[in-house]
Scaffold this motif. Structure first.
Motif, PDB file in Angstrom:
ATOM      1  N   ALA A 205       0.830  -1.205   0.000  1.00 12.73           N
ATOM      2  CA  ALA A 205       0.000   0.000   0.000  1.00 12.73           C
ATOM      3  C   ALA A 205       0.861   1.250   0.000  1.00 12.73           C
ATOM      4  CB  ALA A 205      -0.924  -0.014   1.218  1.00 12.73           C
ATOM      5  N   ILE A 206       1.963   1.223   0.742  1.00  6.68           N
ATOM      6  CA  ILE A 206       2.860   2.379   0.796  1.00  6.68           C
ATOM      7  C   ILE A 206       3.506   2.629  -0.566  1.00  6.68           C
ATOM      8  CG2 ILE A 206       5.075   3.161   1.733  1.00  6.68           C
ATOM      9  CD1 ILE A 206       4.152   1.821   4.403  1.00  6.68           C
ATOM     10  N   CYS A 207       3.917   1.565  -1.247  1.00  8.16           N
ATOM     11  CA  CYS A 207       4.510   1.718  -2.583  1.00  8.16           C
ATOM     12  C   CYS A 207       3.497   2.310  -3.560  1.00  8.16           C
ATOM     13  CB  CYS A 207       5.013   0.368  -3.092  1.00  8.16           C
ATOM     14  SG  CYS A 207       6.437  -0.282  -2.192  1.00  8.16           S
ATOM     15  N   ILE A 208       2.269   1.787  -3.520  1.00  6.77           N
ATOM     16  CA  ILE A 208       1.218   2.312  -4.394  1.00  6.77           C
ATOM     17  C   ILE A 208       0.912   3.765  -4.048  1.00  6.77           C
ATOM     18  CG2 ILE A 208      -1.228   2.109  -5.000  1.00  6.77           C
ATOM     19  CD1 ILE A 208      -0.911  -0.940  -4.599  1.00  6.77           C
ATOM     20  N   GLY A 209       0.866   4.059  -2.758  1.00  5.12           N
ATOM     21  CA  GLY A 209       0.594   5.424  -2.329  1.00  5.12           C
ATOM     22  C   GLY A 209       1.648   6.405  -2.788  1.00  5.12           C
ATOM     23  N   THR A 210       2.903   6.013  -2.720  1.00  7.28           N
ATOM     24  CA  THR A 210       3.989   6.890  -3.159  1.00  7.28           C
ATOM     25  C   THR A 210       3.884   7.171  -4.659  1.00  7.28           C
ATOM     26  OG1 THR A 210       5.422   5.949  -1.441  1.00  7.28           O
ATOM     27  CG2 THR A 210       6.486   7.201  -3.206  1.00  7.28           C
ATOM     28  N   ILE A 211       3.592   6.131  -5.426  1.00  8.02           N
ATOM     29  CA  ILE A 211       3.413   6.311  -6.876  1.00  8.02           C
ATOM     30  C   ILE A 211       2.237   7.241  -7.156  1.00  8.02           C
ATOM     31  CG2 ILE A 211       2.798   5.130  -9.024  1.00  8.02           C
ATOM     32  CD1 ILE A 211       4.305   2.672  -7.914  1.00  8.02           C
ATOM     33  N   ALA A 212       1.156   7.074  -6.395  1.00  2.85           N
ATOM     34  CA  ALA A 212      -0.030   7.917  -6.582  1.00  2.85           C
ATOM     35  C   ALA A 212       0.277   9.380  -6.281  1.00  2.85           C
ATOM     36  CB  ALA A 212      -1.166   7.424  -5.693  1.00  2.85           C
ATOM     37  N   VAL A 213       1.071   9.624  -5.262  1.00  4.72           N
ATOM     38  CA  VAL A 213       1.460  11.000  -4.926  1.00  4.72           C
ATOM     39  C   VAL A 213       2.241  11.627  -6.074  1.00  4.72           C
ATOM     40  CG1 VAL A 213       2.930  12.414  -3.435  1.00  4.72           C
ATOM     41  CG2 VAL A 213       1.439  10.682  -2.422  1.00  4.72           C
ATOM     42  N   VAL A 214       3.192  10.886  -6.617  1.00  4.37           N
ATOM     43  CA  VAL A 214       3.989  11.393  -7.739  1.00  4.37           C
ATOM     44  C   VAL A 214       3.095  11.679  -8.939  1.00  4.37           C
ATOM     45  CG1 VAL A 214       5.811  10.807  -9.394  1.00  4.37           C
ATOM     46  CG2 VAL A 214       6.106  10.240  -6.972  1.00  4.37           C
ATOM     47  N   GLN A 215       2.166  10.782  -9.218  1.00  2.00           N
ATOM     48  CA  GLN A 215       1.259  10.969 -10.350  1.00  2.00           C
ATOM     49  C   GLN A 215       0.362  12.181 -10.142  1.00  2.00           C
ATOM     50  OE1 GLN A 215       1.256   9.313 -13.307  1.00  2.00           O
ATOM     51  NE2 GLN A 215       3.108   8.328 -12.527  1.00  2.00           N
ATOM     52  N   TRP A 216      -0.108  12.381  -8.922  1.00  2.13           N
ATOM     53  CA  TRP A 216      -0.962  13.525  -8.631  1.00  2.13           C
ATOM     54  C   TRP A 216      -0.218  14.839  -8.841  1.00  2.13           C
ATOM     55  CZ3 TRP A 216      -5.611  15.564  -7.936  1.00  2.13           C
ATOM     56  CH2 TRP A 216      -5.728  16.775  -7.253  1.00  2.13           C
ATOM     57  N   VAL A 217       0.984  14.933  -8.321  1.00  2.21           N
ATOM     58  CA  VAL A 217       1.770  16.164  -8.471  1.00  2.21           C
ATOM     59  C   VAL A 217       2.072  16.417  -9.949  1.00  2.21           C
ATOM     60  CG1 VAL A 217       3.929  17.329  -7.897  1.00  2.21           C
ATOM     61  CG2 VAL A 217       2.754  15.959  -6.159  1.00  2.21           C
ATOM     62  N   THR A 218       2.385  15.345 -10.676  1.00  2.00           N
ATOM     63  CA  THR A 218       2.629  15.485 -12.112  1.00  2.00           C
ATOM     64  C   THR A 218       1.392  16.002 -12.825  1.00  2.00           C
ATOM     65  OG1 THR A 218       4.208  13.640 -12.052  1.00  2.00           O
ATOM     66  CG2 THR A 218       3.353  14.284 -14.201  1.00  2.00           C
ATOM     67  N   PHE A 219       0.229  15.468 -12.473  1.00  2.00           N
ATOM     68  CA  PHE A 219      -1.039  15.901 -13.080  1.00  2.00           C
ATOM     69  C   PHE A 219      -1.346  17.362 -12.763  1.00  2.00           C
ATOM     70  CE2 PHE A 219      -5.577  16.608 -12.166  1.00  2.00           C
ATOM     71  CZ  PHE A 219      -6.099  16.514 -13.449  1.00  2.00           C
ATOM     72  N   ARG A 220      -1.148  17.733 -11.495  1.00  2.00           N
ATOM     73  CA  ARG A 220      -1.523  19.082 -11.070  1.00  2.00           C
ATOM     74  C   ARG A 220      -0.549  20.146 -11.567  1.00  2.00           C
ATOM     75  NH1 ARG A 220      -0.605  22.370  -7.059  1.00  2.00           N
ATOM     76  NH2 ARG A 220       0.515  20.963  -5.644  1.00  2.00           N
TER      77      ARG A 220
END
Length: 236
Positions: A205-220
């Motif tokens: 879950a932590i690995c997925i969460g970290t990837i999601a954070v990076v993707q969110w910042v990239t999107f925003r």
């Protein structure tokens, strides 16, 4: 000034906070669904409290507690400690900003993990996993320079973990939960009595969460890069 430590409270800050809250909910819900489907947890009841306090009151107190914990720990460990470590490492001119921030992230996350070593049922594995969790929380800060993402993620991760799904949170069990559960799966995977933060499912879950954070910042923001204010003091 609080703004120096990730509290500019702009529209983007509040969007990041909302993203963090949703991400923590999704990650912990995924852990619950996977463990339930695998037969690693058993539901023993609903809307339970082991005290004489009415459920609604205990639920509200729990929510306020995790808001306080999320804000205070992120302000201390990411906003203050990580920032000062990164600034300190940069005093050595041969240390690049990326290395300074990386060292600050690892150091502050290790302190975060060690800070839970005295919790009930703590193990070397739980300390390692919580350290990884610190890196996940730090990722949102070093990429945005703000504490919106880590505060939101920290609050909802803890809140849904124990107050909603009945897991132990860092070895601690609160006296109120929406869904009371009992662990039955292998400790290596589930974390056992310490909760998901001591098992491989928590690592996933932590690995997925970290990837999601990076993707969110990239999107925003359209791209990602380390935020310079993390290692550069503001000049007033």
């Amino acid at each position: 000034m609080f703004s120096d430590f990730g509290f500019h409270l702009s529209r983007a800050w509040w969007l990041d906070l909302g993203f963090g809250l949703v991400l923590g909910w999704l990650l912990m819900t995924s852990i619950f669904v996977v463990e339930l489907a695998a037969g690693w947890i058993r539901i023993t009841g609903y809307f339970q409290t082991i005290s004489e306090i009415p459920f609604a009151s205990a639920f509200l107190v729990s929510a306020l507690l995790f808001v306080f914990v999320g804000i205070s720990e992120e302000l201390l460990l990411r906003g203050y400690l990580l920032t000062n470590l990164a600034e300190g490492f940069r005093w050595f001119r041969w240390i690049t900003p990326k290395v300074a921030v990386g060292a600050a992230v690892i150091s502050s996350s290790a302190i975060f993990g060690i800070g839970h070593i005295a919790n009930p049922n703590a193990t070397p594995t739980s300390t390692f996993v919580i350290t990884l969790g610190g890196i996940m929380l730090a990722s949102g800060y070093v990429l945005t320079g703000e504490l919106g993402i880590p505060i939101g993620l920290h609050i909802s991760w803890n809140f849904f973990q124990t107050t909603v799904y009945g897991f132990s949170v860092s070895g601690l069990q609160l006296p109120v939960t929406v869904i009371a559960t009992e662990q039955a799966g292998p400790q290596l995977l589930t974390g056992g009595a310490f909760g998901p933060e001591a098992g491989l499912i928590g690592v996933g879950a932590i690995c997925i969460g970290t990837i999601a954070v990076v993707q969110w910042v990239t999107f925003r923001e359209g791209s990602i890069s380390l935020c310079s204010q993390v290692w550069t003091p503001e000049i007033r």
